[in-house]
Motif scaffolding. Structure first.
Motif, PDB file in Angstrom:
ATOM      1  N   PRO A 168      76.427 -19.105 -61.941  1.00  0.00           N
ATOM      2  CA  PRO A 168      75.396 -18.080 -61.627  1.00  0.00           C
ATOM      3  C   PRO A 168      74.265 -19.371 -61.216  1.00  0.00           C
ATOM      4  CG  PRO A 168      75.828 -17.467 -64.006  1.00  0.00           C
ATOM      5  CD  PRO A 168      76.660 -17.978 -63.288  1.00  0.00           C
ATOM      6  N   LEU A 169      74.002 -19.107 -60.687  1.00  0.00           N
ATOM      7  CA  LEU A 169      72.245 -20.251 -60.227  1.00  0.00           C
ATOM      8  C   LEU A 169      71.687 -19.714 -60.619  1.00  0.00           C
ATOM      9  CD1 LEU A 169      72.093 -20.679 -55.919  1.00  0.00           C
ATOM     10  CD2 LEU A 169      72.614 -21.851 -57.451  1.00  0.00           C
ATOM     11  N   PRO A 170      70.566 -20.427 -61.813  1.00  0.00           N
ATOM     12  CA  PRO A 170      70.119 -20.152 -62.470  1.00  0.00           C
ATOM     13  C   PRO A 170      68.300 -19.600 -61.963  1.00  0.00           C
ATOM     14  CG  PRO A 170      69.355 -22.676 -62.351  1.00  0.00           C
ATOM     15  CD  PRO A 170      70.918 -22.196 -61.553  1.00  0.00           C
ATOM     16  N   THR A 171      68.022 -18.121 -62.735  1.00  0.00           N
ATOM     17  CA  THR A 171      66.710 -17.691 -62.197  1.00  0.00           C
ATOM     18  C   THR A 171      65.578 -17.991 -63.013  1.00  0.00           C
ATOM     19  OG1 THR A 171      67.387 -15.994 -64.004  1.00  0.00           O
ATOM     20  CG2 THR A 171      68.256 -15.800 -61.629  1.00  0.00           C
ATOM     21  N   THR A 172      64.049 -17.642 -62.128  1.00  0.00           N
ATOM     22  CA  THR A 172      63.031 -18.092 -62.970  1.00  0.00           C
ATOM     23  C   THR A 172      62.596 -16.689 -63.116  1.00  0.00           C
ATOM     24  OG1 THR A 172      61.314 -19.410 -62.571  1.00  0.00           O
ATOM     25  CG2 THR A 172      62.269 -17.843 -60.761  1.00  0.00           C
ATOM     26  N   THR A 173      61.636 -17.084 -63.887  1.00  0.00           N
ATOM     27  CA  THR A 173      60.185 -15.916 -64.120  1.00  0.00           C
ATOM     28  C   THR A 173      59.123 -15.391 -62.835  1.00  0.00           C
ATOM     29  OG1 THR A 173      58.655 -17.179 -65.398  1.00  0.00           O
ATOM     30  CG2 THR A 173      60.658 -16.195 -66.845  1.00  0.00           C
ATOM     31  N   ALA A 174      58.780 -14.495 -63.346  1.00  0.00           N
ATOM     32  CA  ALA A 174      58.370 -13.565 -62.296  1.00  0.00           C
ATOM     33  C   ALA A 174      56.678 -15.110 -62.177  1.00  0.00           C
ATOM     34  CB  ALA A 174      57.039 -12.375 -62.112  1.00  0.00           C
ATOM     35  N   ASP A 175      56.637 -15.023 -62.902  1.00  0.00           N
ATOM     36  CA  ASP A 175      55.356 -15.840 -63.215  1.00  0.00           C
ATOM     37  C   ASP A 175      55.390 -17.461 -62.695  1.00  0.00           C
ATOM     38  OD1 ASP A 175      56.639 -16.578 -65.400  1.00  0.00           O
ATOM     39  OD2 ASP A 175      55.035 -17.284 -66.997  1.00  0.00           O
ATOM     40  N   ARG A 176      56.149 -17.866 -62.965  1.00  0.00           N
ATOM     41  CA  ARG A 176      56.997 -19.375 -62.150  1.00  0.00           C
ATOM     42  C   ARG A 176      56.959 -19.013 -60.841  1.00  0.00           C
ATOM     43  NH1 ARG A 176      59.698 -24.056 -65.965  1.00  0.00           N
ATOM     44  NH2 ARG A 176      58.329 -23.393 -67.082  1.00  0.00           N
ATOM     45  N   MET A 177      57.921 -18.204 -60.154  1.00  0.00           N
ATOM     46  CA  MET A 177      57.785 -17.667 -59.331  1.00  0.00           C
ATOM     47  C   MET A 177      56.566 -18.007 -58.737  1.00  0.00           C
ATOM     48  SD  MET A 177      60.014 -18.038 -56.542  1.00  0.00           S
ATOM     49  CE  MET A 177      61.511 -17.823 -57.325  1.00  0.00           C
ATOM     50  N   ALA A 178      55.466 -17.325 -58.754  1.00  0.00           N
ATOM     51  CA  ALA A 178      54.105 -16.788 -58.783  1.00  0.00           C
ATOM     52  C   ALA A 178      53.798 -18.825 -57.950  1.00  0.00           C
ATOM     53  CB  ALA A 178      53.248 -16.462 -59.173  1.00  0.00           C
ATOM     54  N   ALA A 179      53.951 -18.901 -58.767  1.00  0.00           N
ATOM     55  CA  ALA A 179      53.605 -20.572 -59.014  1.00  0.00           C
ATOM     56  C   ALA A 179      53.828 -21.395 -58.034  1.00  0.00           C
ATOM     57  CB  ALA A 179      53.426 -21.331 -60.348  1.00  0.00           C
ATOM     58  N   TRP A 180      55.117 -21.074 -57.974  1.00  0.00           N
ATOM     59  CA  TRP A 180      55.884 -21.705 -57.157  1.00  0.00           C
ATOM     60  C   TRP A 180      55.249 -21.455 -55.000  1.00  0.00           C
ATOM     61  CZ3 TRP A 180      58.162 -26.553 -57.095  1.00  0.00           C
ATOM     62  CH2 TRP A 180      58.314 -26.751 -59.035  1.00  0.00           C
ATOM     63  N   VAL A 181      55.024 -20.426 -55.220  1.00  0.00           N
ATOM     64  CA  VAL A 181      54.475 -19.605 -53.767  1.00  0.00           C
ATOM     65  C   VAL A 181      53.227 -20.029 -53.662  1.00  0.00           C
ATOM     66  CG1 VAL A 181      54.048 -17.491 -52.893  1.00  0.00           C
ATOM     67  CG2 VAL A 181      56.053 -17.478 -53.592  1.00  0.00           C
ATOM     68  N   GLY A 182      52.086 -20.230 -54.792  1.00  0.00           N
ATOM     69  CA  GLY A 182      51.312 -20.666 -54.468  1.00  0.00           C
ATOM     70  C   GLY A 182      50.884 -22.326 -54.301  1.00  0.00           C
ATOM     71  N   VAL A 183      51.532 -23.071 -55.112  1.00  0.00           N
ATOM     72  CA  VAL A 183      52.078 -24.081 -54.403  1.00  0.00           C
ATOM     73  C   VAL A 183      52.369 -25.017 -52.822  1.00  0.00           C
ATOM     74  CG1 VAL A 183      53.085 -26.477 -55.225  1.00  0.00           C
ATOM     75  CG2 VAL A 183      52.341 -25.257 -56.979  1.00  0.00           C
ATOM     76  N   PHE A 184      53.569 -24.287 -52.743  1.00  0.00           N
ATOM     77  CA  PHE A 184      54.255 -24.340 -51.066  1.00  0.00           C
ATOM     78  C   PHE A 184      53.654 -23.236 -50.396  1.00  0.00           C
ATOM     79  CE2 PHE A 184      57.825 -26.534 -54.280  1.00  0.00           C
ATOM     80  CZ  PHE A 184      57.282 -27.517 -53.204  1.00  0.00           C
ATOM     81  N   GLY A 185      53.484 -21.907 -50.792  1.00  0.00           N
ATOM     82  CA  GLY A 185      52.375 -21.009 -49.976  1.00  0.00           C
ATOM     83  C   GLY A 185      51.243 -20.821 -49.298  1.00  0.00           C
ATOM     84  N   SER A 186      50.909 -21.443 -50.344  1.00  0.00           N
ATOM     85  CA  SER A 186      49.255 -22.112 -49.537  1.00  0.00           C
ATOM     86  C   SER A 186      49.275 -22.952 -48.294  1.00  0.00           C
ATOM     87  CB  SER A 186      48.683 -22.114 -51.299  1.00  0.00           C
ATOM     88  OG  SER A 186      48.219 -21.082 -51.724  1.00  0.00           O
ATOM     89  N   PRO A 187      49.505 -24.236 -48.715  1.00  0.00           N
ATOM     90  CA  PRO A 187      48.848 -25.100 -48.266  1.00  0.00           C
ATOM     91  C   PRO A 187      50.182 -24.801 -46.642  1.00  0.00           C
ATOM     92  CG  PRO A 187      49.420 -26.257 -49.686  1.00  0.00           C
ATOM     93  CD  PRO A 187      50.068 -24.230 -49.797  1.00  0.00           C
ATOM     94  N   VAL A 188      51.345 -24.036 -46.490  1.00  0.00           N
ATOM     95  CA  VAL A 188      52.091 -23.666 -45.293  1.00  0.00           C
ATOM     96  C   VAL A 188      51.558 -21.885 -44.567  1.00  0.00           C
ATOM     97  CG1 VAL A 188      53.881 -22.057 -44.164  1.00  0.00           C
ATOM     98  CG2 VAL A 188      54.031 -24.024 -46.406  1.00  0.00           C
ATOM     99  N   VAL A 189      50.598 -21.807 -45.052  1.00  0.00           N
ATOM    100  CA  VAL A 189      50.086 -20.440 -44.714  1.00  0.00           C
ATOM    101  C   VAL A 189      48.093 -21.645 -43.656  1.00  0.00           C
ATOM    102  CG1 VAL A 189      47.474 -18.221 -45.018  1.00  0.00           C
ATOM    103  CG2 VAL A 189      50.159 -18.833 -45.584  1.00  0.00           C
ATOM    104  N   LEU A 190      47.531 -22.205 -44.723  1.00  0.00           N
ATOM    105  CA  LEU A 190      46.785 -23.109 -43.724  1.00  0.00           C
ATOM    106  C   LEU A 190      47.084 -23.825 -43.040  1.00  0.00           C
ATOM    107  CD1 LEU A 190      44.671 -24.240 -47.426  1.00  0.00           C
ATOM    108  CD2 LEU A 190      43.732 -22.271 -45.904  1.00  0.00           C
ATOM    109  N   LEU A 191      48.298 -24.542 -42.333  1.00  0.00           N
ATOM    110  CA  LEU A 191      49.032 -25.420 -41.618  1.00  0.00           C
ATOM    111  C   LEU A 191      49.114 -24.439 -40.732  1.00  0.00           C
ATOM    112  CD1 LEU A 191      49.701 -28.527 -41.437  1.00  0.00           C
ATOM    113  CD2 LEU A 191      51.539 -27.611 -41.652  1.00  0.00           C
ATOM    114  N   ILE A 192      49.449 -22.920 -40.886  1.00  0.00           N
ATOM    115  CA  ILE A 192      49.537 -22.464 -39.698  1.00  0.00           C
ATOM    116  C   ILE A 192      48.466 -22.039 -38.597  1.00  0.00           C
ATOM    117  CG2 ILE A 192      50.559 -20.476 -38.920  1.00  0.00           C
ATOM    118  CD1 ILE A 192      53.059 -20.150 -40.564  1.00  0.00           C
ATOM    119  N   CYS A 193      47.657 -22.047 -39.826  1.00  0.00           N
ATOM    120  CA  CYS A 193      46.175 -21.600 -39.326  1.00  0.00           C
ATOM    121  C   CYS A 193      45.659 -22.087 -38.838  1.00  0.00           C
ATOM    122  CB  CYS A 193      45.217 -20.633 -40.513  1.00  0.00           C
ATOM    123  SG  CYS A 193      45.301 -18.840 -41.443  1.00  0.00           S
ATOM    124  N   LEU A 194      46.205 -23.599 -38.763  1.00  0.00           N
ATOM    125  CA  LEU A 194      45.108 -24.872 -38.361  1.00  0.00           C
ATOM    126  C   LEU A 194      45.963 -25.354 -36.679  1.00  0.00           C
ATOM    127  CD1 LEU A 194      42.931 -27.445 -38.643  1.00  0.00           C
ATOM    128  CD2 LEU A 194      44.936 -28.362 -39.570  1.00  0.00           C
TER     129      LEU A 194
END
Length: 149
Positions: free
Chosen positions: A80-106
């Motif tokens: 099975p694929l490895p899973t991650t914890t909720a805090d790590r998933m939130a960090a990955w969303v912050g790293v990739f999600g924030s620039p994507v949202v700002l780019l879409i707004c731009l």
């Protein structure tokens, strides 16, 4: 000696493979002999003076009806694929999600409120720092020099 070699090679080349019998003209279903010029100017058999050779069996024809189909290797199911914890998933969303949202707004020409812009920047920087600080500092194998095959 060189003349004998040349004669030997010429004999090998002249007698290499099966030669078509040009005297035999099999009949096609229309009643005209193949190779007699009645087939038309675009007929490749007319150019050669004989009919085309029979089709050779293909690679798949060699294995039809054999036991090869039953003896195929079936790999075990993957782990099975490895899973991650909720805090790590939130960090990955912050790293990739924030620039994507700002780019879409731009791209859309939308200016988000200043507070949301600051939160997106803080989410990116905080997620990146969290992931760097939680990284494992020691190598997986003490004898590992970096090369993994």
């Amino acid at each position: 000696m060189a003349q004998n070699d040349d004669d030997a090679w010429r004999a090998i080349v002249d007698n290499y493979g099966d030669r078509p019998d040009l005297e035999d003209h099999p009949e096609d279903p229309a009643g005209a002999a193949v190779g007699d010029g009645a087939a038309g100017p675009d007929d490749p058999a007319d150019d050669l003076g004989a009919s085309a050779p029979p089709a050779q069996p293909g690679w798949n024809d060699l294995f039809e009806g054999s036991d090869w189909e039953e003896e195929r290797f079936v790999p075990p199911p993957p782990p099975p694929l490895p899973t991650t914890t909720a805090d790590r998933m939130a960090a990955w969303v912050g790293v990739f999600g924030s620039p994507v949202v700002l780019l879409i707004c731009l791209v859309l020409g939308f200016t988000p409120p200043e507070l949301i812009t600051y939160l997106l920047v803080v989410g990116f920087v905080g997620g990146f720092l969290y992931l760097v600080l939680r990284m494992n500092r020691e190598p997986r194998d003490p004898d590992d020099n970096g090369a993994v095959l």
